[in-house]
Write a protein that holds these residues in place. Structure first.
Motif, PDB file in Angstrom:
ATOM      1  N   THR A   1      -2.447 -53.023 -30.454  1.00  0.00           N
ATOM      2  CA  THR A   1      -2.148 -52.135 -31.586  1.00  0.00           C
ATOM      3  C   THR A   1      -0.637 -52.031 -31.787  1.00  0.00           C
ATOM      4  OG1 THR A   1      -3.982 -50.862 -30.717  1.00  0.00           O
ATOM      5  CG2 THR A   1      -2.870 -49.975 -32.617  1.00  0.00           C
ATOM      6  N   GLY A   2       0.090 -51.865 -30.692  1.00  0.00           N
ATOM      7  CA  GLY A   2       1.538 -51.722 -30.800  1.00  0.00           C
ATOM      8  C   GLY A   2       2.175 -52.971 -31.389  1.00  0.00           C
ATOM      9  N   LEU A   3       1.781 -54.116 -30.891  1.00  0.00           N
ATOM     10  CA  LEU A   3       2.372 -55.374 -31.371  1.00  0.00           C
ATOM     11  C   LEU A   3       2.054 -55.598 -32.842  1.00  0.00           C
ATOM     12  CD1 LEU A   3       1.731 -57.814 -28.408  1.00  0.00           C
ATOM     13  CD2 LEU A   3       3.901 -56.986 -29.214  1.00  0.00           C
ATOM     14  N   ASP A   4       0.782 -55.307 -33.230  1.00  0.00           N
ATOM     15  CA  ASP A   4       0.410 -55.536 -34.622  1.00  0.00           C
ATOM     16  C   ASP A   4       1.095 -54.544 -35.552  1.00  0.00           C
ATOM     17  OD1 ASP A   4      -1.018 -57.679 -33.964  1.00  0.00           O
ATOM     18  OD2 ASP A   4      -2.985 -56.748 -34.082  1.00  0.00           O
ATOM     19  N   LEU A   5       1.299 -53.290 -35.044  1.00  0.00           N
ATOM     20  CA  LEU A   5       2.030 -52.306 -35.851  1.00  0.00           C
ATOM     21  C   LEU A   5       3.448 -52.793 -36.122  1.00  0.00           C
ATOM     22  CD1 LEU A   5       1.161 -48.674 -34.769  1.00  0.00           C
ATOM     23  CD2 LEU A   5       0.976 -49.748 -36.996  1.00  0.00           C
ATOM     24  N   ILE A   6       4.092 -53.333 -35.070  1.00  0.00           N
ATOM     25  CA  ILE A   6       5.441 -53.877 -35.252  1.00  0.00           C
ATOM     26  C   ILE A   6       5.410 -54.999 -36.281  1.00  0.00           C
ATOM     27  CG2 ILE A   6       7.285 -55.163 -34.121  1.00  0.00           C
ATOM     28  CD1 ILE A   6       6.609 -53.631 -31.595  1.00  0.00           C
ATOM     29  N   ALA A   7       4.393 -55.872 -36.171  1.00  0.00           N
ATOM     30  CA  ALA A   7       4.296 -57.003 -37.094  1.00  0.00           C
ATOM     31  C   ALA A   7       4.085 -56.529 -38.525  1.00  0.00           C
ATOM     32  CB  ALA A   7       3.156 -57.926 -36.672  1.00  0.00           C
ATOM     33  N   ILE A   8       3.263 -55.454 -38.706  1.00  0.00           N
ATOM     34  CA  ILE A   8       2.972 -54.979 -40.060  1.00  0.00           C
ATOM     35  C   ILE A   8       4.171 -54.211 -40.626  1.00  0.00           C
ATOM     36  CG2 ILE A   8       1.523 -53.399 -41.368  1.00  0.00           C
ATOM     37  CD1 ILE A   8      -0.727 -54.165 -39.371  1.00  0.00           C
ATOM     38  N   ARG A   9       4.735 -53.306 -39.817  1.00  0.00           N
ATOM     39  CA  ARG A   9       5.866 -52.500 -40.292  1.00  0.00           C
ATOM     40  C   ARG A   9       7.087 -53.364 -40.548  1.00  0.00           C
ATOM     41  NH1 ARG A   9       5.723 -47.051 -38.294  1.00  0.00           N
ATOM     42  NH2 ARG A   9       7.767 -46.814 -39.236  1.00  0.00           N
TER      43      ARG A   9
END
Lengths: 101, 170
Positions: B102-110
């Motif tokens: 979740t953290g990695l994908d949030l970084i990727a999306i943001r």
């Protein structure tokens, strides 16, 4: 229509998380080591994707070095595991607890 | 067409990665790792990194997995007894992995990496460009890498010698 950079980044993060899960859950040192390799490969996939989508070759060259280091790392790690097995007759991490107390 | 190939390759890679984690027998795990690496090599080909795909198959599938199989044959005589499922531990592991993804994908999306098309030809497509990089900008790292391989080889010889000499004295 080519897949986007987001797709590659999400795939590599999912792969990294699966490797991480394996390191946390499994108790066999050899399997833990294989999961570590999985995490390394996930990171290389992200590097290659970023390199491709930004039009630079630095990421690709970096992956080249990562693969070299990974080969050396696997050889040394497996030698250590074999030495450990000769010494303790087990490679299960929950029985290798002499540093615990 | 490329989209279909990407979906197929990523599904293969993720399924085989899960196979590595969940396989009862370490040999099956190593075979899943092999298939997973084949999937990654396919993805590298899709990213136009042909040389890297070739090296990945050569080094990982050819050398590393074979080495793993040798060591498994040497050590893992107990077979499938290794995989005892402990609920609390497994729950904690799943929670940690879910948090991580979740953290990695949030970084990727943001970070708004964007869905733009790839730029240029892709560096890995030209071997000449690659070699030029390695022997100009990255000459020192290449030398250091060679030295690292030498040190690793010496280290392995030392590790395996010392233990085998210590054993008969016990």
């Amino acid at each position: 229509m080519t897949p986007s950079l987001d797709a590659y980044v999400m795939l590599s993060s999912a792969l990294f998380a699966i490797g991480f899960l394996g390191v946390l859950v499994r108790r066999n040192t050899l399997v833990i080591f294989m999961c570590l390799e999985l995490m390394l490969v996930a990171a290389t996939l992200a590097l290659v994707a970023f390199s491709r989508f930004n039009g630079t070759e630095d990421g690709d060259v970096f992956v080249f070095f990562i693969l070299t280091v990974a080969a050396a790392e696997v050889a040394v790690g497996l030698a250590i595991i074999v030495a450990l097995f000769r010494l303790r007759q087990t490679i299960q991490v929950d029985r290798l607890n002499s540093m615990r107390h | 067409m490329e989209q279909i190939a990407f979906i197929f390759l990523s599904a293969l890679t993720l399924a085989c990665a899960l196979g590595v984690v969940l396989a009862k027998n370490a040999v099956n795990g190593a075979m899943c790792l092999l298939l997973c690496l084949a999937g990654i090599a396919g993805l590298f080909v899709q990213l136009h990194a042909y040389l890297l795909a070739f090296i990945l198959v050569l080094v990982y599938a050819g050398a590393v997995v074979a080495l793993f199989l040798f060591i498994i044959m040497l050590l893992d005589m107990q077979g499938g007894q290794a995989w005892r499922f402990r609920p609390a531990q497994a729950l904690a592991g799943f929670a940690a992995a879910a948090l991580l993804v979740t953290g990695l994908d949030l970084i990727a999306i943001r970070g708004r990496l964007g869905g733009g098309p790839p730029v240029g030809q892709g560096a890995g497509s030209s071997l000449k460009l690659y070699a030029y990089q390695l022997f100009t900008a990255y000459l020192l790292p290449v030398q250091v890498m060679g030295f690292l391989l030498l040190v690793a080889m010496l280290g392995i010889i030392l590790i395996s010698r010392r233990i085998s000499e210590a054993d008969p004295s016990k």
